[in-house]
Design a protein around this motif. Sequence first.
Motif, PDB file in Angstrom:
ATOM      1  N   ARG A 155      60.740  -8.299  -9.065  1.00 50.47           N
ATOM      2  CA  ARG A 155      60.804  -9.733  -9.335  1.00 50.47           C
ATOM      3  C   ARG A 155      61.833  -9.984 -10.428  1.00 50.47           C
ATOM      4  NH1 ARG A 155      58.464  -9.303  -5.327  1.00 50.47           N
ATOM      5  NH2 ARG A 155      56.453 -10.137  -4.716  1.00 50.47           N
ATOM      6  N   HIS A 156      62.421 -11.183 -10.404  1.00 53.02           N
ATOM      7  CA  HIS A 156      63.481 -11.544 -11.341  1.00 53.02           C
ATOM      8  C   HIS A 156      63.181 -12.902 -11.958  1.00 53.02           C
ATOM      9  CE1 HIS A 156      67.455 -11.967 -13.024  1.00 53.02           C
ATOM     10  NE2 HIS A 156      67.724 -13.015 -12.275  1.00 53.02           N
ATOM     11  N   ASP A 157      63.389 -13.024 -13.261  1.00 59.82           N
ATOM     12  CA  ASP A 157      63.257 -14.282 -14.009  1.00 59.82           C
ATOM     13  C   ASP A 157      61.880 -14.939 -13.897  1.00 59.82           C
ATOM     14  OD1 ASP A 157      65.694 -14.170 -15.190  1.00 59.82           O
ATOM     15  OD2 ASP A 157      66.681 -15.556 -13.811  1.00 59.82           O
ATOM     16  N   LEU A 158      60.837 -14.155 -14.059  1.00 63.87           N
ATOM     17  CA  LEU A 158      59.482 -14.711 -14.064  1.00 63.87           C
ATOM     18  C   LEU A 158      59.208 -15.384 -15.404  1.00 63.87           C
ATOM     19  CD1 LEU A 158      57.608 -11.600 -12.614  1.00 63.87           C
ATOM     20  CD2 LEU A 158      58.254 -13.666 -11.367  1.00 63.87           C
ATOM     21  N   THR A 159      58.439 -16.479 -15.392  1.00 59.98           N
ATOM     22  CA  THR A 159      58.046 -17.109 -16.652  1.00 59.98           C
ATOM     23  C   THR A 159      56.883 -16.364 -17.285  1.00 59.98           C
ATOM     24  OG1 THR A 159      56.618 -18.652 -15.470  1.00 59.98           O
ATOM     25  CG2 THR A 159      58.858 -19.394 -15.959  1.00 59.98           C
ATOM     26  N   GLY A 160      56.126 -15.650 -16.482  1.00 62.18           N
ATOM     27  CA  GLY A 160      55.009 -14.865 -16.981  1.00 62.18           C
ATOM     28  C   GLY A 160      54.634 -13.796 -15.969  1.00 62.18           C
ATOM     29  N   LEU A 161      53.863 -12.831 -16.428  1.00 60.94           N
ATOM     30  CA  LEU A 161      53.449 -11.726 -15.576  1.00 60.94           C
ATOM     31  C   LEU A 161      52.111 -11.207 -16.077  1.00 60.94           C
ATOM     32  CD1 LEU A 161      54.118  -9.484 -13.443  1.00 60.94           C
ATOM     33  CD2 LEU A 161      55.247  -8.252 -15.313  1.00 60.94           C
ATOM     34  N   ARG A 162      51.148 -11.093 -15.183  1.00 57.23           N
ATOM     35  CA  ARG A 162      49.851 -10.507 -15.534  1.00 57.23           C
ATOM     36  C   ARG A 162      49.698  -9.223 -14.741  1.00 57.23           C
ATOM     37  NH1 ARG A 162      45.483 -12.108 -18.202  1.00 57.23           N
ATOM     38  NH2 ARG A 162      46.167 -14.260 -18.218  1.00 57.23           N
ATOM     39  N   VAL A 163      49.345  -8.148 -15.454  1.00 61.98           N
ATOM     40  CA  VAL A 163      49.133  -6.838 -14.847  1.00 61.98           C
ATOM     41  C   VAL A 163      47.689  -6.454 -15.112  1.00 61.98           C
ATOM     42  CG1 VAL A 163      49.879  -4.426 -14.844  1.00 61.98           C
ATOM     43  CG2 VAL A 163      51.535  -6.234 -15.331  1.00 61.98           C
ATOM     44  N   TRP A 164      47.015  -5.910 -14.090  1.00 64.93           N
ATOM     45  CA  TRP A 164      45.623  -5.528 -14.278  1.00 64.93           C
ATOM     46  C   TRP A 164      45.365  -4.168 -13.643  1.00 64.93           C
ATOM     47  CZ3 TRP A 164      47.402  -9.216 -11.051  1.00 64.93           C
ATOM     48  CH2 TRP A 164      47.124  -9.071  -9.705  1.00 64.93           C
ATOM     49  N   ALA A 165      44.282  -3.542 -14.118  1.00 65.42           N
ATOM     50  CA  ALA A 165      43.894  -2.218 -13.638  1.00 65.42           C
ATOM     51  C   ALA A 165      42.418  -2.253 -13.251  1.00 65.42           C
ATOM     52  CB  ALA A 165      44.127  -1.183 -14.727  1.00 65.42           C
ATOM     53  N   ASP A 166      42.007  -1.279 -12.458  1.00 61.72           N
ATOM     54  CA  ASP A 166      40.608  -1.184 -12.042  1.00 61.72           C
ATOM     55  C   ASP A 166      39.699  -0.740 -13.180  1.00 61.72           C
ATOM     56  OD1 ASP A 166      41.256  -1.939  -9.446  1.00 61.72           O
ATOM     57  OD2 ASP A 166      41.547   0.136  -8.790  1.00 61.72           O
ATOM     58  N   ARG A 167      40.271  -0.051 -14.143  1.00 63.02           N
ATOM     59  CA  ARG A 167      39.474   0.442 -15.283  1.00 63.02           C
ATOM     60  C   ARG A 167      40.316   0.315 -16.552  1.00 63.02           C
ATOM     61  NH1 ARG A 167      41.043   5.108 -12.364  1.00 63.02           N
ATOM     62  NH2 ARG A 167      42.367   6.455 -13.614  1.00 63.02           N
TER      63      ARG A 167
END
Length: 103
Positions: free
Chosen positions: A61-73
Amino acid sequence: WGCSSASNPRDLPIHACPDASFDTGIDMLALLRLRTLSTARHVRQLLQPGLSPRGRAVVARHDLTGLRVWADRPTAVQLDGEPIGERVSIHFVSHPGALSVVV
């Protein structure tokens, strides 16, 4: 999820997000699967000038205003090399113009 680095004995440039800029939003590159052969192919693509990793397991992805990353644990997270503890999710926000960079 994760991000890791390894030594680059030949000092080859790696441009995972070649269009990234301090003046715009967040750029990201993620591999959804880390299988041996496909990961080796993606690393080779990163080391070849003008190529970006491509495939079903690649998300860019390019030029995102925000980014949320999540994990299972809960997963250990570092920010600028400093440990900030374990997190299940982390939210990145772009603030263009908030930092002056002298090159």
